[in-house]
Design an enzyme around this catalytic site. Structure first.
Site, mmCIF file in Angstrom:
data_model
loop_
_atom_site.group_PDB
_atom_site.id
_atom_site.type_symbol
_atom_site.label_atom_id
_atom_site.label_comp_id
_atom_site.label_asym_id
_atom_site.label_seq_id
_atom_site.Cartn_x
_atom_site.Cartn_y
_atom_site.Cartn_z
ATOM 1 N N ARG A 247 59.908 50.528 47.404
ATOM 2 C CA ARG A 247 59.249 50.621 46.107
ATOM 3 C C ARG A 247 60.036 49.922 44.999
ATOM 4 O O ARG A 247 59.461 49.449 44.027
ATOM 5 C CB ARG A 247 59.031 52.096 45.743
ATOM 6 C CG ARG A 247 58.001 52.281 44.620
ATOM 7 C CD ARG A 247 57.707 53.740 44.338
ATOM 8 N NE ARG A 247 58.842 54.410 43.759
ATOM 9 C CZ ARG A 247 59.346 55.579 44.195
ATOM 10 N NH1 ARG A 247 58.809 56.204 45.211
ATOM 11 N NH2 ARG A 247 60.380 56.121 43.610
ATOM 12 N N TYR B 149 42.414 41.712 25.148
ATOM 13 C CA TYR B 149 41.609 42.027 26.338
ATOM 14 C C TYR B 149 41.090 43.479 26.234
ATOM 15 O O TYR B 149 41.860 44.398 25.926
ATOM 16 C CB TYR B 149 42.537 41.849 27.536
ATOM 17 C CG TYR B 149 42.014 42.168 28.893
ATOM 18 C CD1 TYR B 149 40.940 41.473 29.449
ATOM 19 C CD2 TYR B 149 42.636 43.151 29.670
ATOM 20 C CE1 TYR B 149 40.500 41.748 30.735
ATOM 21 C CE2 TYR B 149 42.205 43.435 30.958
ATOM 22 C CZ TYR B 149 41.128 42.730 31.480
ATOM 23 O OH TYR B 149 40.701 43.010 32.751
ATOM 24 N N ASP C 151 50.457 38.704 25.621
ATOM 25 C CA ASP C 151 49.699 38.489 26.857
ATOM 26 C C ASP C 151 49.434 36.989 26.939
ATOM 27 O O ASP C 151 48.640 36.436 26.178
ATOM 28 C CB ASP C 151 48.396 39.297 26.825
ATOM 29 C CG ASP C 151 47.633 39.210 28.144
ATOM 30 O OD1 ASP C 151 47.724 38.166 28.819
ATOM 31 O OD2 ASP C 151 46.930 40.184 28.485
ATOM 32 N N LYS D 184 45.014 35.920 37.811
ATOM 33 C CA LYS D 184 44.215 34.792 37.332
ATOM 34 C C LYS D 184 44.824 33.473 37.837
ATOM 35 O O LYS D 184 44.779 33.209 39.007
ATOM 36 C CB LYS D 184 44.122 34.851 35.803
ATOM 37 C CG LYS D 184 43.723 36.255 35.265
ATOM 38 C CD LYS D 184 42.264 36.571 35.474
ATOM 39 C CE LYS D 184 41.877 38.012 35.175
ATOM 40 N NZ LYS D 184 42.192 38.518 33.859
HETATM 41 C C1 LIG Z 1 42.404 39.952 33.546
HETATM 42 C C2 LIG Z 1 43.310 40.141 32.393
HETATM 43 C C3 LIG Z 1 44.221 41.180 32.361
HETATM 44 C C4 LIG Z 1 44.278 42.225 33.438
HETATM 45 O O1 LIG Z 1 44.640 41.699 34.668
HETATM 46 P P1 LIG Z 1 44.225 42.452 36.023
HETATM 47 O O2 LIG Z 1 45.070 41.774 37.039
HETATM 48 O O3 LIG Z 1 42.766 42.273 36.192
HETATM 49 O O4 LIG Z 1 44.590 43.896 35.863
HETATM 50 C C5 LIG Z 1 45.077 41.272 31.290
HETATM 51 N N1 LIG Z 1 45.027 40.388 30.286
HETATM 52 C C6 LIG Z 1 44.144 39.383 30.266
HETATM 53 C C7 LIG Z 1 44.131 38.440 29.123
HETATM 54 C C8 LIG Z 1 43.244 39.231 31.313
HETATM 55 O O5 LIG Z 1 42.351 38.251 31.285
#
Ligand SMILES: *Cc1c(COP(=O)(O)O)cnc(C)c1O
Length: 399
Positions: free
Chosen positions: A64, A117, A189, A214
């Site tokens: 972990r 987001y 972010d 992404k």
């Molecule tokens: C998709 C996304 C997230 C969250 O990511 P996940 O892997 O789906 O939990 C956070 N910030 C942004 C800008 C996103 O597009």
């Protein structure tokens, strides 16, 4: 565990992506690091147990807390983002939760950009509020004016640029400078730009989040997140991730690492196709406005040019008024653009942006007419033909 041998010369980002986090000659020459499936880690003897056992921060002592596969991905992510250290977690959402809860406690105040987001906004409004953290949402275009919103108990300024769904570009260095004069931690972010097109640590960011789900993994088959930090902010983030038991399976880490190797070529194609579609859409009679900071007329264009090194393939558009059945006919008439949440994979996507009630500072105009497009890696001429066919369906129902 030894980290990979540092390069003698400082390399440019595309080169770093290919080299970071691997050390072939530790693994009999295999180019890519092996994938460790491990929960239990054995100690050699009592001396080993007593010296290494209690050190859970950066050592391989229990699955972990990280395996060599975890540390390889983290090393590569840190190098990619231009930070010092990185912590891998199981999704972008977990990365947001770990980053925020690392720097906030009951009684603290959080400044969060209004265009964050959606699930990040709800995390502040629900989960963090439950633990006594108060959140104020601020205008994405506030710039250095953020200073007026900083209170004595403000601990974190959270940014996301461009904004989710609405694509406003933030003055990251201006906001970071104002936040730092009041000792706030600046969390960004950075998912839209990926590590390649926005260099967070060169613009005053302390902690950078990637939803590696992404572009980093890039093939719509992995959930993965990373929190990249300076050396000072690393320990608290690592401890928070461990306190929450945040961990990632080895195969997902491996796919994230593999995605990083091709990020530069993929992202350049996403950028090129995204810009081409955005320009084409801006001239279409069905389109009222395209939301893409790479377009010359976009309100965020000057800041984007100043701070970003490129654009990803994600942007928005507002269609001209039409009956909702016409919008549905448009979406259902598309063949290459799938409808699905998430983005950053090789395939093109479109979704209605659902912005009603999604902003505190200023309600979004035309929430039912706003759509989000992800330009995938298909031939852009086919993508354009597909949208054109979709518009023919829209016109046939427009009345
Ligand atoms: C998709 C996304 C997230 C969250 O990511 P996940 O892997 O789906 O939990 C956070 N910030 C942004 C800008 C996103 O597009």
């Amino acid at each position: 565990m030894s980290r990979s041998r540092p390069d003698k010369r400082k390399h440019r980002p595309a080169t770093v992506l290919g080299r970071a986090g691997r050390n072939p000659h530790e693994h009999r020459g295999a180019v890519n690091p092996p994938v460790f499936h491990a929960s239990t880690i054995l100690f050699r003897d009592t001396a080993d147990l007593r010296t290494r056992g209690p050190n859970r921060l950066d050592d391989v002592v229990y699955g972990r807390f990280g395996t060599p596969t975890t540390f390889a991905f983290e090393e590569a992510m840190a190098a990619a983002e231009g930070g010092t250290r990185s912590v891998a977690v199981g999704s972008g959402k977990t990365a947001v939760a770990v980053a925020l809860s690392s720097f906030l406690a009951a009684g603290d105040h959080l400044l969060m950009v209004d265009s964050a987001y959606g699930p990040t906004r709800s995390m502040a409004q629900g989960w963090l509020a439950r633990f006594g953290v108060e959140t104020t949402f601020y205008d994405p275009c506030i710039g250095a004016g953020i200073a007026a919103l900083i209170r004595d108990n403000t601990r974190v300024v959270f940014l996301e640029s461009p904004g989710s769904l609405t694509f406003e570009v933030q003055d990251v260095p201006g906001i970071a400078a104002a936040a730092h004069t009041r000792d706030c931690t600046v969390i960004l972010d950075n998912t839209w730009a990926s590590p390649l097109f926005f260099r967070p640590f060169e613009h005053g960011v302390d902690v950078s989040i990637q939803a590696a789900t992404k572009y980093v993994s890039g093939h719509s088959d992995v959930m993965l997140g990373a929190i990249t930090t300076t050396e000072e902010t690393h320990v608290v983030v690592r401890k928070t991730a461990q306190a929450l038991g945040a961990t990632v399976g080895p195969d997902d880490l491996y796919l994230g690492l593999r995605g990083l190797r091709t990020l530069d070529v993929r992202l350049r194609r996403h950028m090129e196709s995204g810009l081409a579609l955005a320009r084409w859409l801006a001239d279409r009679p069905e389109v009222e406005r395209v939301l893409h900071p790479g377009l010359e007329g976009d309100p965020g264009h000057a800041l984007w040019r100043r701070d970003f090194l490129g654009a990803s393939g994600l942007f928005g558009m507002i269609l001209r008024p039409a009956p909702s059945a016409a919008y549905d006919a448009f979406l259902d008439g598309l063949e290459l653009f799938g409808m699905g949440y998430s983005w950053g994979g090789f395939e093109s996507l479109i979704v209605p942006s659902m912005l009603r009630g999604a902003r505190d500072v200023a309600p979004w105009p035309a929430p039912e007419r706003t759509f989000r497009i992800h330009a995938g890696l298909e031939d852009v001429a086919d993508l354009q033909d597909d949208l054109e066919a979709g518009f023919a369906h829209l016109e046939s129902r427009a009345g």
